[in-house]
Write a protein that holds these residues in place. Structure first.
Motif, mmCIF file in Angstrom:
data_model
loop_
_atom_site.group_PDB
_atom_site.id
_atom_site.type_symbol
_atom_site.label_atom_id
_atom_site.label_comp_id
_atom_site.label_asym_id
_atom_site.label_seq_id
_atom_site.Cartn_x
_atom_site.Cartn_y
_atom_site.Cartn_z
ATOM 1 N N SER A 39 0.705 -1.201 -0.076
ATOM 2 C CA SER A 39 -0.018 -0.049 -0.050
ATOM 3 C C SER A 39 0.935 1.371 -0.131
ATOM 4 C CB SER A 39 -0.985 -0.095 1.298
ATOM 5 O OG SER A 39 -0.300 0.488 2.429
ATOM 6 N N ARG A 40 0.268 2.460 -0.675
ATOM 7 C CA ARG A 40 1.146 3.555 -0.787
ATOM 8 C C ARG A 40 1.114 3.995 0.912
ATOM 9 N NH1 ARG A 40 -2.820 7.554 -3.243
ATOM 10 N NH2 ARG A 40 -3.026 6.267 -4.926
ATOM 11 N N GLU A 41 0.133 3.792 1.590
ATOM 12 C CA GLU A 41 0.283 4.341 3.143
ATOM 13 C C GLU A 41 1.691 3.848 3.859
ATOM 14 O OE1 GLU A 41 -2.712 3.318 1.686
ATOM 15 O OE2 GLU A 41 -3.277 5.529 1.612
ATOM 16 N N HIS A 51 12.335 14.222 3.008
ATOM 17 C CA HIS A 51 11.916 15.512 2.480
ATOM 18 C C HIS A 51 10.850 15.481 1.804
ATOM 19 C CE1 HIS A 51 12.509 18.982 -0.340
ATOM 20 N NE2 HIS A 51 13.739 19.155 0.263
ATOM 21 N N PRO A 52 9.944 16.520 1.959
ATOM 22 C CA PRO A 52 8.451 16.712 1.543
ATOM 23 C C PRO A 52 8.465 16.351 -0.048
ATOM 24 C CG PRO A 52 9.193 18.492 2.616
ATOM 25 C CD PRO A 52 10.487 17.783 2.751
ATOM 26 N N ASP A 53 9.329 16.839 -0.964
ATOM 27 C CA ASP A 53 9.247 16.275 -2.259
ATOM 28 C C ASP A 53 9.053 14.921 -2.513
ATOM 29 O OD1 ASP A 53 9.548 18.953 -2.851
ATOM 30 O OD2 ASP A 53 11.576 18.775 -3.758
ATOM 31 N N LEU A 54 9.758 14.154 -1.799
ATOM 32 C CA LEU A 54 9.568 12.563 -1.850
ATOM 33 C C LEU A 54 8.254 12.144 -1.192
ATOM 34 C CD1 LEU A 54 12.081 10.650 -2.504
ATOM 35 C CD2 LEU A 54 11.667 9.913 -0.208
ATOM 36 N N ALA A 59 2.943 10.144 -2.514
ATOM 37 C CA ALA A 59 1.635 10.327 -2.404
ATOM 38 C C ALA A 59 0.731 10.170 -3.746
ATOM 39 C CB ALA A 59 1.351 11.722 -1.702
ATOM 40 N N ASN A 60 1.670 10.180 -4.759
ATOM 41 C CA ASN A 60 1.050 10.136 -6.014
ATOM 42 C C ASN A 60 1.353 9.026 -6.869
ATOM 43 O OD1 ASN A 60 -0.207 12.796 -6.783
ATOM 44 N ND2 ASN A 60 1.647 13.386 -5.950
#
Ligand SMILES: Cc1cc2nc3c(=O)[nH]c(=O)nc-3n(C[C@H](O)[C@H](O)[C@H](O)COP(=O)(O)OP(=O)(O)OC[C@H]3O[C@@H](n4cnc5c(N)ncnc54)[C@H](O)[C@@H]3O)c2cc1C
Length: 201
Positions: A39-41, A51-54, A59-60
């Motif tokens: 799962s993505r979660e 890092h927030p970019d990661l 998340a996508n």
């Protein structure tokens, strides 16, 4: 340098797709498959704090698969009668030295050369092939394992000591990032046949 996790991304199909290889360690998971859904979660929670970019990239993601990385000790022999092995079948290795496919290609080249050197003696040809390839691939296999260990150290202190040592080595040899892999690339399979002919003279 990475800690217990590391991430590699590759852009595919002219930028339409991004392939993400996100490595994290697990002691309990032993499913040898590359098609187990995840799962993505789970992925986001394994990489919480990165890092927030990661986090945005993760998340996508549309599809997540769990894919265990397993390796084996080098084998004692590859050949039985008229049958021999090459590639991952005889030297599966962890991907931390990026050499699995490279070793399979070298194996194929040397096998072809060995068969050419001993066209009427398959036993000799396979023995020459294995004698050339097994020591090299065993070394690469064990070094890939060692790289995996040093990439995924368990404590901040050990990571800091590793990074300091790599920085020191990189200062000594600015061509490297501290990890010297010249020995991997110094090998030239094209010299094999000439070496064998010289040895026979
Ligand atoms: C995350 C990751 C990153 C990697 N990065 C790199 C890298 O940067 N550089 C590099 O050099 N290597 C890399 N590798 C390693 C590389 O992918 C493998 O070492 C390489 O694919 C091995 O090639 P092979 O031909 O020996 O085996 P495989 O590629 O596994 O080919 C075996 C083939 O045989 C088929 N097969 C299996 N059983 C049967 C059967 N009974 N009948 C018929 N066909 C069958 C399989 O479907 C498969 O197509 C990486 C591996 C991983 C997992």
């Amino acid at each position: 340098m990475p800690g217990r996790e590391d991430v590699n991304t590759g852009v595919l199909k002219g930028g339409e797709m991004v392939n993400i290889v996100a490595v994290t360690e697990a002691s309990e998971w032993v499913d040898e498959s590359w098609s187990t859904r995840a799962s993505r979660e789970d992925m986001l929670s394994d990489f919480a704090g990165w890092h927030p970019d990661l986090a945005e990239l993760f998340a996508n993601v549309e599809e997540v698969y769990n894919w265990g990385l397993f390796d084996r000790d080098p084998m004692g022999s590859w050949t039985k009668g008229a049958v021999t092995l090459l590639g991952d079948a005889c030297h599966p290795m962890l991907p931390f030295l990026s050499q699995g496919a490279a070793m399979a290609i070298e194996d194929g080249y040397i096998l072809g050369e060995a068969l050419g050197l001993y066209p009427d003696n398959l036993t000799e040809a396979l023995a020459a092939y294995e004698a050339e390839r097994r020591p090299r691939t065993s070394k690469v296999q064990l070094e890939a394992r060692e790289r995996g260990r040093t990439y995924h150290l368990p404590t901040e202190e050990e990571m800091a000591a590793r990074d300091a040592e790599y920085a020191r080595r990189a200062k000594e040899d600015p061509r490297t990032t501290g990890i010297n892999t010249d020995w991997v690339y110094d090998y030239d399979p094209r010299r094999f046949s000439a070496r064998m002919r010289e040895a026979a003279e």
